[in-house]
Design a protein around this motif. Structure first.
Motif, PDB file in Angstrom:
ATOM      1  N   THR A 155       0.853  -1.044  -0.128  1.00 16.98           N
ATOM      2  CA  THR A 155       0.101   0.169   0.003  1.00 16.98           C
ATOM      3  C   THR A 155       0.963   1.348   0.066  1.00 16.98           C
ATOM      4  N   ALA A 158       2.568   1.920  -3.328  1.00 15.60           N
ATOM      5  CA  ALA A 158       1.621   2.355  -4.222  1.00 15.60           C
ATOM      6  C   ALA A 158       1.326   4.031  -4.176  1.00 15.60           C
ATOM      7  N   GLU A 159       1.110   4.463  -2.675  1.00 11.42           N
ATOM      8  CA  GLU A 159       1.034   5.638  -2.571  1.00 11.42           C
ATOM      9  C   GLU A 159       2.018   6.420  -2.999  1.00 11.42           C
ATOM     10  N   LEU A 164      -3.089   4.174  -6.308  1.00 10.21           N
ATOM     11  CA  LEU A 164      -3.484   3.330  -5.241  1.00 10.21           C
ATOM     12  C   LEU A 164      -4.235   2.045  -5.972  1.00 10.21           C
ATOM     13  N   SER A 165      -4.743   2.526  -7.190  1.00  5.16           N
ATOM     14  CA  SER A 165      -5.434   1.269  -8.035  1.00  5.16           C
ATOM     15  C   SER A 165      -4.446   0.206  -8.313  1.00  5.16           C
ATOM     16  N   SER A 167      -2.124  -0.907  -5.953  1.00  9.38           N
ATOM     17  CA  SER A 167      -1.798  -1.525  -4.862  1.00  9.38           C
ATOM     18  C   SER A 167      -2.033  -3.168  -4.564  1.00  9.38           C
TER      19      SER A 167
END
Length: 330
Positions: A155, A158-159, A164-165, A167
């Motif tokens: 997570t 991904a940030e 975030l899609s 992640s």
């Protein structure tokens, strides 16, 4: 047909974990046990239209044995959560986990056992010692659930990437143990590399955030508890892989804190990589119908990651050795 059991099913992790297991289509029976409220949790879950028949028991009238009878997989989130003022979870949770392990050893000795109760670095060895005393220890069937560390790492990466899609598809190996500095994210092996401009101080900050992500939640909850929903999600994710393996699915790989006798050949390579003789370590393992099929080596590490492992090993050793001095209060 799989019977899954949750021990500590009425707690902050137990309830959402039981909900997620109820929605797993492979689960046909769901046994719930806790010292309070379990029949109510079971009644609530039983109204959900999925195949699993749900039963909940309390300690009286051999409730633990009734819950465990016929179990294929047992997940243990029981115990006191991390919160301000609780400085030694081991003293509190060790006794709880010990007694549940005795129940498993005598009623469901061949079940796959997934330990969530903190501190995992020490509670997994407690379960192992109980099983050894009862002559039923199989290192291939005992797992410490460290999936939350990978979930957090994925997570957070991904940030940083800014999407975030992505992640669910980001995979960051996390090895070592399941607390503080024993958590070692191998960010150099991330499926989605960090930006080339990512400076060393940012890498250190990200590493610290992954290692101490639990503190972030405890602080945000302002004394009201620790990571429950994210832990339940991570526990269900790992349990789903074990359940899929029971059903015969091949090539399933997941991180877990395991006894290294589960795969002595793989462990020999791992021990050379970490430069220490340890009985337990968290790394990626291949899971099959008999449990741990293969312990997967760490692979190529950066100098920074080698330093993190060097810092993790003494703490991990202390966590493991603590169990040898443990005596269950009478």
């Amino acid at each position: 047909m799989v019977k899954a059991v949750v021990l500590g099913a009425a707690g902050g992790i137990g309830q959402p974990l039981a909900l997620l297991l109820k929605t797993n289509p492979r689960v046909t029976e769901l046994g719930l046990f806790d010292i309070v409220n379990t029949p109510g949790v079971a009644a609530d879950l039983s109204h959900i239209a999925t195949p699993a028949k749900v039963e909940g028991y309390l300690p009286p009238d051999d409730g633990l044995a009734k819950t465990l009878t016929g179990a294929d997989i047992v997940v243990i989130p029981a115990g006191v959560p991390r919160k301000p003022g609780v400085h030694d979870l081991f003293k509190i949770n060790a006794g709880i986990v010990h007694d549940l392990a005795v129940g498993i050893a005598t009623t469901a000795p061949k079940a796959f056992v997934l330990v969530i109760s903190n501190p995992v670095n020490s509670t997994v060895p407690i379960v192992a010692e109980v099983f050894k005393k009862h002559g039923v220890f199989n290192p291939k069937r005992l797992f410490g659930v460290t999936t939350l560390d990978v979930v957090r790492a994925s997570t957070f990466v991904a940030e940083i990437i800014g999407d975030l899609s992505k992640s669910p598809n980001v995979v960051v190996p996390v090895v070592g143990g399941h607390s503080g500095v024993t958590i070692v994210p191998l960010l150099s092996q991330s499926s989605h590399p960090l930006p080339s401009s990512f400076a060393s101080e940012k890498l250190e900050a990200l590493t610290t955030r992954i290692q101490f992500g639990g503190d972030e939640v405890v602080k945000a909850k302002d004394g009201a508890g620790s990571a429950t929903l994210s832990m339940a999600y991570a526990g269900a994710e790992f349990a789903a892989k074990v359940i899929d393996a029971l059903a015969g699915k091949k090539g399933l790989v997941a991180p877990s804190y395991v006894h290294l006798d589960a795969d002595k050949e793989g462990a020999a390579v791992l021990k050379k990589e970490i430069g220490k003789e340890l009985d337990y370590f968290s790394t990626n393992v291949e899971i099959g119908p008999n449990g741990v099929e293969r312990i997967i080596p760490l692979g190529k590490l950066t100098e920074y990651e080698k330093g993190l492992i060097a810092a993790a090993v003494p703490e991990l050793t202390t966590n493991i050795e603590k169990v040898s001095c443990y005596q269950r209060p009478r």
